[in-house]
Design a protein around this motif. Structure first.
Motif, PDB file in Angstrom:
ATOM      1  N   PHE A 136     -55.453  14.867  -3.719  1.00 57.21           N
ATOM      2  CA  PHE A 136     -56.610  14.429  -4.508  1.00 57.21           C
ATOM      3  C   PHE A 136     -56.172  13.431  -5.587  1.00 57.21           C
ATOM      4  O   PHE A 136     -56.866  12.450  -5.849  1.00 57.21           O
ATOM      5  CB  PHE A 136     -57.301  15.633  -5.150  1.00 57.21           C
ATOM      6  N   LEU A 137     -55.018  13.659  -6.194  1.00 62.03           N
ATOM      7  CA  LEU A 137     -54.513  12.751  -7.219  1.00 62.03           C
ATOM      8  C   LEU A 137     -54.257  11.369  -6.628  1.00 62.03           C
ATOM      9  O   LEU A 137     -54.502  10.346  -7.275  1.00 62.03           O
ATOM     10  CB  LEU A 137     -53.232  13.311  -7.829  1.00 62.03           C
TER      11      LEU A 137
ATOM     12  N   ASP B 198     -55.933  10.088  -4.343  1.00 60.89           N
ATOM     13  CA  ASP B 198     -57.215   9.630  -3.800  1.00 60.89           C
ATOM     14  C   ASP B 198     -57.216   9.666  -2.273  1.00 60.89           C
ATOM     15  O   ASP B 198     -57.765   8.786  -1.605  1.00 60.89           O
ATOM     16  CB  ASP B 198     -57.556   8.220  -4.294  1.00 60.89           C
TER      17      ASP B 198
ATOM     18  N   TYR C 231     -62.070  20.208  -7.066  1.00 54.67           N
ATOM     19  CA  TYR C 231     -61.022  19.269  -7.469  1.00 54.67           C
ATOM     20  C   TYR C 231     -61.678  18.076  -8.154  1.00 54.67           C
ATOM     21  O   TYR C 231     -62.606  17.475  -7.615  1.00 54.67           O
ATOM     22  CB  TYR C 231     -60.207  18.814  -6.264  1.00 54.67           C
TER      23      TYR C 231
ATOM     24  N   ARG D 172     -61.035  14.364 -10.280  1.00 58.78           N
ATOM     25  CA  ARG D 172     -60.092  13.271 -10.539  1.00 58.78           C
ATOM     26  C   ARG D 172     -60.703  12.311 -11.545  1.00 58.78           C
ATOM     27  O   ARG D 172     -61.832  11.852 -11.375  1.00 58.78           O
ATOM     28  CB  ARG D 172     -59.772  12.532  -9.237  1.00 58.78           C
TER      29      ARG D 172
ATOM     30  N   ASP E 248     -53.369  21.313 -13.176  1.00 57.64           N
ATOM     31  CA  ASP E 248     -53.629  19.886 -13.340  1.00 57.64           C
ATOM     32  C   ASP E 248     -52.363  19.106 -13.071  1.00 57.64           C
ATOM     33  O   ASP E 248     -51.259  19.581 -13.320  1.00 57.64           O
ATOM     34  CB  ASP E 248     -54.166  19.579 -14.749  1.00 57.64           C
TER      35      ASP E 248
ATOM     36  N   SER F 154     -54.081   8.648 -14.075  1.00 55.37           N
ATOM     37  CA  SER F 154     -55.120   9.472 -13.455  1.00 55.37           C
ATOM     38  C   SER F 154     -54.708  10.940 -13.519  1.00 55.37           C
ATOM     39  O   SER F 154     -53.524  11.271 -13.458  1.00 55.37           O
ATOM     40  CB  SER F 154     -55.326   9.064 -11.997  1.00 55.37           C
ATOM     41  N   ARG F 155     -55.711  11.799 -13.633  1.00 54.51           N
ATOM     42  CA  ARG F 155     -55.458  13.237 -13.662  1.00 54.51           C
ATOM     43  C   ARG F 155     -56.286  13.930 -12.600  1.00 54.51           C
ATOM     44  O   ARG F 155     -57.432  13.535 -12.348  1.00 54.51           O
ATOM     45  CB  ARG F 155     -55.799  13.823 -15.043  1.00 54.51           C
ATOM     46  N   ALA F 156     -55.701  14.936 -11.984  1.00 51.80           N
ATOM     47  CA  ALA F 156     -56.427  15.757 -11.022  1.00 51.80           C
ATOM     48  C   ALA F 156     -56.422  17.193 -11.519  1.00 51.80           C
ATOM     49  O   ALA F 156     -55.386  17.701 -11.978  1.00 51.80           O
ATOM     50  CB  ALA F 156     -55.793  15.672  -9.635  1.00 51.80           C
TER      51      ALA F 156
END
Length: 253
Positions: free
Chosen positions: A167-168, A170, A196, A198, A211, A218-220
């Motif tokens: 997910f982080l 993308d 989740y 982002r 996290d 960017s943070r997930a």
């Protein structure tokens, strides 16, 4: 030579040069980039790094807060197959570069980080058809440049590192369902009873399971979706002020 003969000879030379520049097996390697999370616990499988002739691979190292973790040494386990070096200011750089020296080969790579008592070890394979252009290595620990955590996650069981990194990066895994948000700077997905999220913003609420932060900022976040029952709202902090983002979750069963 006639004009036609010259053209034919030039076409032959062009074809030869093109073939000579291609990999010996005729296959252009598939480029990859992504994030790897490591705990460095005994028994943890070493990550695999793919190399390809004509390509340099960059490894960047970060701690769990997203701060760069300086490299003290980089050692190739097979110097005939690939060379290694640090890139950047000596004593401060967190980047290592690997460059193949042959068409095929394998070995391992040993990296030591400032203040870390154990080395970080990778398996390296050259000529497999996959080349890692860049890998961000996230070490689960606080390095010498660790940032202060503004918020802390909950004490719930951490989510799968591989999944949250997808997910982080993308690249949501198969089966993830996108969730509509009221803010274009926030993306969200539902996946296996977790939500989740982002964003470049820092989440203040609700409590999250885990996290991760990318080098680009960017943070997930992984959130137990049941904590959002009845109030599907996220709170972020931006320059000391709160930003609220609504989620369209439907009914949470």
């Amino acid at each position: 030579m006639s004009d036609d003969q010259i053209r034919k000879e030039r076409s032959h030379l062009d074809s030869r040069d093109r073939v000579m520049s291609e990999p010996a097996n005729g296959v252009i390697p598939t480029p990859h980039s992504g994030t790897i999370s490591l705990s460095l616990k005994p028994g943890e499988d070493p990550p695999r790094i793919g190399l390809a002739p004509g390509n340099a691979t960059v490894l960047t190292f970060y701690d769990q807060t997203g701060a760069p973790w300086p490299i003290t040494s980089v050692t190739s386990g097979n110097s005939d197959a690939f060379a290694t070096t640090k890139a950047g200011q000596n004593g401060k750089t967190n980047m290592a570069v690997i460059a193949p020296k042959a068409s095929y080969g394998y070995g391992n790579l040993v990296v030591t980080l400032e203040g870390l008592p154990v080395p970080v070890i990778f398996s390296v394979v050259n000529g497999s058809g996959v080349v890692d252009y860049r890998k961000d290595i996230r070490i689960r620990g606080r390095g010498p440049n660790a940032q202060e955590d503004i918020t802390e996650g909950s004490s719930l069981q951490p989510a799968n590192d591989k999944v949250i990194n997808e997910f982080l990066d993308d690249l949501p895994p198969k089966g993830a369902v996108a969730v509509k948000t009221s803010n274009p700077d926030v993306e969200a997905w539902r996946y296996k009873h977790l939500l989740y999220v982002r964003s470049h913003m820092i989440m203040a609420a609700p409590d999250y399971v885990q996290d991760h932060k990318s080098p680009e900022g960017s943070r997930a976040y992984a959130i137990d979706e049941y904590t959002l029952r009845g109030s599907p709202v996220l709170q972020f902090l931006v320059d000391g002020r709160s930003v609220y983002v609504d989620l369209d979750l439907g009914d949470i069963e």
